[in-house]
Write a protein that holds these residues in place. Structure first.
Motif, PDB file in Angstrom:
ATOM      1  N   THR A 180     -13.488   5.631  -5.194  1.00  0.00           N
ATOM      2  CA  THR A 180     -13.476   6.554  -4.012  1.00  0.00           C
ATOM      3  C   THR A 180     -14.324   5.940  -2.627  1.00  0.00           C
ATOM      4  O   THR A 180     -13.654   6.260  -1.741  1.00  0.00           O
ATOM      5  CB  THR A 180     -14.457   7.657  -4.496  1.00  0.00           C
ATOM      6  OG1 THR A 180     -13.838   8.541  -5.835  1.00  0.00           O
ATOM      7  CG2 THR A 180     -14.396   8.966  -3.381  1.00  0.00           C
ATOM      8  N   LEU A 218     -11.844   3.349  -1.150  1.00  0.00           N
ATOM      9  CA  LEU A 218     -10.608   4.084  -0.591  1.00  0.00           C
ATOM     10  C   LEU A 218     -11.114   4.856   0.565  1.00  0.00           C
ATOM     11  O   LEU A 218     -10.554   4.747   1.551  1.00  0.00           O
ATOM     12  CB  LEU A 218     -10.120   5.122  -1.395  1.00  0.00           C
ATOM     13  CG  LEU A 218      -9.250   4.759  -2.694  1.00  0.00           C
ATOM     14  CD1 LEU A 218      -8.489   5.875  -3.433  1.00  0.00           C
ATOM     15  CD2 LEU A 218      -8.531   3.644  -2.438  1.00  0.00           C
ATOM     16  N   GLY A 219     -12.453   5.280   0.709  1.00  0.00           N
ATOM     17  CA  GLY A 219     -12.824   6.080   1.978  1.00  0.00           C
ATOM     18  C   GLY A 219     -13.180   5.046   2.962  1.00  0.00           C
ATOM     19  O   GLY A 219     -13.020   5.165   4.076  1.00  0.00           O
ATOM     20  N   TYR A 266     -11.815   1.700   3.081  1.00  0.00           N
ATOM     21  CA  TYR A 266     -10.300   1.199   3.311  1.00  0.00           C
ATOM     22  C   TYR A 266      -9.291   1.899   3.166  1.00  0.00           C
ATOM     23  O   TYR A 266      -8.409   1.816   2.129  1.00  0.00           O
ATOM     24  CB  TYR A 266     -10.230  -0.182   2.623  1.00  0.00           C
ATOM     25  CG  TYR A 266     -11.180  -1.251   3.062  1.00  0.00           C
ATOM     26  CD1 TYR A 266     -10.971  -1.918   4.627  1.00  0.00           C
ATOM     27  CD2 TYR A 266     -12.343  -1.614   2.710  1.00  0.00           C
ATOM     28  CE1 TYR A 266     -11.935  -2.614   5.006  1.00  0.00           C
ATOM     29  CE2 TYR A 266     -13.256  -2.368   2.821  1.00  0.00           C
ATOM     30  CZ  TYR A 266     -12.972  -2.936   4.235  1.00  0.00           C
ATOM     31  OH  TYR A 266     -13.916  -3.850   4.873  1.00  0.00           O
ATOM     32  N   PRO A 267      -9.187   3.153   3.949  1.00  0.00           N
ATOM     33  CA  PRO A 267      -7.633   4.161   3.541  1.00  0.00           C
ATOM     34  C   PRO A 267      -6.341   3.026   3.636  1.00  0.00           C
ATOM     35  O   PRO A 267      -6.566   2.192   4.529  1.00  0.00           O
ATOM     36  CB  PRO A 267      -7.924   5.167   4.487  1.00  0.00           C
ATOM     37  CG  PRO A 267      -8.881   4.555   5.513  1.00  0.00           C
ATOM     38  CD  PRO A 267      -9.534   3.573   5.053  1.00  0.00           C
ATOM     39  N   HIS A 321      -2.864  -2.200  -2.936  1.00  0.00           N
ATOM     40  CA  HIS A 321      -4.024  -1.304  -2.149  1.00  0.00           C
ATOM     41  C   HIS A 321      -5.332  -1.903  -2.861  1.00  0.00           C
ATOM     42  O   HIS A 321      -6.232  -2.106  -2.035  1.00  0.00           O
ATOM     43  CB  HIS A 321      -3.708  -0.123  -2.057  1.00  0.00           C
ATOM     44  CG  HIS A 321      -4.676   0.792  -1.091  1.00  0.00           C
ATOM     45  ND1 HIS A 321      -4.458   0.644   0.368  1.00  0.00           N
ATOM     46  CD2 HIS A 321      -5.874   1.042  -1.313  1.00  0.00           C
ATOM     47  CE1 HIS A 321      -5.317   1.204   0.809  1.00  0.00           C
ATOM     48  NE2 HIS A 321      -6.376   1.466  -0.080  1.00  0.00           N
ATOM     49  N   THR A 324      -5.021   8.619  -3.184  1.00  0.00           N
ATOM     50  CA  THR A 324      -6.334   9.467  -3.752  1.00  0.00           C
ATOM     51  C   THR A 324      -6.686   8.726  -5.089  1.00  0.00           C
ATOM     52  O   THR A 324      -5.919   8.256  -5.842  1.00  0.00           O
ATOM     53  CB  THR A 324      -6.211  10.826  -3.979  1.00  0.00           C
ATOM     54  OG1 THR A 324      -5.182  11.168  -5.256  1.00  0.00           O
ATOM     55  CG2 THR A 324      -5.517  11.451  -2.835  1.00  0.00           C
ATOM     56  N   THR A 364       0.776  -1.110  -0.036  1.00  0.00           N
ATOM     57  CA  THR A 364       0.028   0.082  -0.119  1.00  0.00           C
ATOM     58  C   THR A 364       0.985   1.139   0.034  1.00  0.00           C
ATOM     59  O   THR A 364       2.287   1.238  -0.193  1.00  0.00           O
ATOM     60  CB  THR A 364      -1.004   0.072   1.250  1.00  0.00           C
ATOM     61  OG1 THR A 364      -1.953   1.173   1.012  1.00  0.00           O
ATOM     62  CG2 THR A 364      -0.392   0.060   2.570  1.00  0.00           C
ATOM     63  N   SER A 415      -0.194   7.586   1.211  1.00  0.00           N
ATOM     64  CA  SER A 415      -0.774   8.403   0.483  1.00  0.00           C
ATOM     65  C   SER A 415      -1.709   7.997  -0.605  1.00  0.00           C
ATOM     66  O   SER A 415      -1.055   7.757  -1.349  1.00  0.00           O
ATOM     67  CB  SER A 415      -0.198   9.750   0.096  1.00  0.00           C
ATOM     68  OG  SER A 415      -0.709  10.433  -0.781  1.00  0.00           O
TER      69      SER A 415
END
Ligand SMILES: Cc1cc2nc3c(=O)[nH]c(=O)nc-3n(C[C@H](O)[C@H](O)[C@H](O)COP(=O)(O)OP(=O)(O)OC[C@H]3O[C@@H](n4cnc5c(N)ncnc54)[C@H](O)[C@@H]3O)c2cc1C
Length: 404
Positions: A71, A74-75, A77-78, A391, A60, A55, A58
């Motif tokens: 999106t 990722l929200g 599972y950051p 990731h 985005t 991973t 950072s």
């Protein structure tokens, strides 16, 4: 017929994560994990040069070329959640200065073991040497290879990059059998190719911070970082990140051109001033040293040669304004006509896949078939180099494994 609650087709990054998640969410669930190769997780072993960059601190949607489908996942599972997921499997990790996260042991095998052991200990039936070839769906659920039956199915068979490691694109056929569409497929994260004469003088040259732009005449894509010249092309992370754009341009009948700026932090004016001052100050110096104050010697030698300035008896004072202009062009806009890329066998990830408009972005469930989920690279999601693809595989696998 072997009956299960859940069948997972494909046992590598995303499939293993999905299996673990489903068991954690629904402890009594009966799962069959079907993997084509003799063992699960083979591809993971070669990721990150054997260290598995799983991973990045950072992340985005921009790291997925602006794909907004990622999106929601990722929200949920950051990066810290993926790091915690592996911690929960007993795997510690560390990050480097670029935010790339690796297992503490620095070996991909540790990460694979952490997944594999949990799956083995969780009473999941793992079938290896078991390629999924045929899938049907009816009101009663899914029939796989006329041998397995289940209420739910997760397809995690990857793309078609690095087929020697199992992902040969057969998963796309399974998705199509169930009514899904596949978008255009292109190899991504793979070295670019060109006629060998174009890079002859640069072979073996490595630059750590170049700014690259590939254009098809209408649009362009840029990246910055390492570049390495090879016998017949350009490798290094920054070049590889331009691969799918290059392939798309070729398929559309365009001639992609790569332009390299070897000194991105120097404007043309600033470099011109540097050259002019050097010539004035050191007129008697051998020309080989003209750029060594700003670039490593092998790069500066190759660029001077490209500009037609040969060493021998040449001095700084021989560099007139037309020669200076040629040098500026070589350093700031070294251009190469590309022929394509090295293709799927050498590519790390596949651009394109199951059309994400047909998949719920929060659950990974198909919008066309109830109980069908996709995760990982089989979806039309691909990321840059730096841990973004794994990731996505783990985050989307954990999401699919929630079976929501
Ligand atoms: C050399 C290399 C290095 C990489 N390094 C990194 C890195 O450091 N960081 C990063 O983020 N990404 C990296 N990647 C990309 C990353 O490995 C993939 O994006 C990720 O593994 C995708 O996971 P996945 O589970 O979707 O598919 P895969 O990992 O490809 O797994 C798919 C699995 O399904 C199996 N399978 C396929 N078809 C069938 C079928 N019909 N029936 C049954 N089983 C089937 C395959 O054998 C395979 O085990 C690298 C890739 C390569 C090739």
């Amino acid at each position: 017929m072997k009956e299960y609650d859940l069948i997972i087709a494909g046992g590598c990054a995303s499939g293993l994560a999905a299996a673990i998640q489903a068991k954690r969410e629904y402890p009594g669930i009966k799962i069959a994990l079907l993997e084509k190769l003799p063992r699960v997780g083979k591809k993971l072993l070669s990721t990150g040069n054997g260290r598995c960059n799983f991973t990045n601190l950072s992340i985005t949607p921009q790291d997925y070329y602006g794909n907004s489908f990622v999106t929601a996942v990722l929200g949920e599972y950051p990066p810290e959640n993926i790091i915690d997921f592996f911690k929960s499997l007993g795997l510690e990790s560390y990050s480097d200065s670029a935010g790339r996260v690796y297992p503490r042991s620095n070996t991909a095998a540790s990460l694979l073991d952490s997944l594999r052991l949990e799956v083995d200990e969780s009473d999941t039936d793992v079938f290896t040497d078991c390629e999924v070839k045929i899938v049907y769906h009816s009101d009663k659920g899914f029939i796989v290879n006329d041998e397995f039956k289940s209420a739910k199915l997760i397809i995690s068979t990857g793309g078609k990059s690095s087929p020697a490691q199992g992902s040969d694109g057969s998963g796309y056929k399974l998705a199509e059998m169930l009514g899904h569409s596949i978008t255009g497929l292109f190899p991504s994260l793979v070295p670019l190719t060109c006629g060998s004469a174009a890079v002859k003088s640069m072979k073996g040259i490595r630059a750590n911070n170049a700014y690259l732009t590939v254009t098809d005449g209408k649009s362009s894509l840029s990246s910055q970082g390492e570049v390495l010249f090879t016998e017949n092309g350009v490798s290094g992370i920054a070049a590889m990140e331009l691969a799918s754009f290059t392939e798309k341009a070729k398929v559309n009948g365009k001639n992609p051109v790569l332009t390299i700026d070897f000194l991105p932090d120097y404007s043309r004016e600033k470099l011109h001033e540097y050259i002019t001052l050097s010539v004035e100050k050191y007129p008697e110096r051998a020309v080989d040293y003209l750029l060594t104050g700003v670039l490593p010697k092998p790069i500066s030698a190759a660029l001077l040669k490209d500009a037609g300035i040969y060493s021998g008896n040449c001095k700084f004072s021989d560099v007139d304004s037309s020669a200076a202009e040629k040098i500026l062009n070589s350093v700031k806009s070294y251009s190469i006509l590309l022929t394509g890329t090295k293709g799927y066998n050498f590519s790390q990830v596949t651009c394109g896949g199951v059309d994400t408009r047909e998949v719920n972005e929060s659950t990974m469930e198909s919008r066309l078939v109830d109980g069908l989920y996709f995760c990982g690279e089989i979806l039309d999601v691909d990321g840059r180099c730096g841990g973004y693809n794994l990731h996505w595989a783990f985050a989307s696998g954990l999401t699919a494994g929630e079976l929501k």
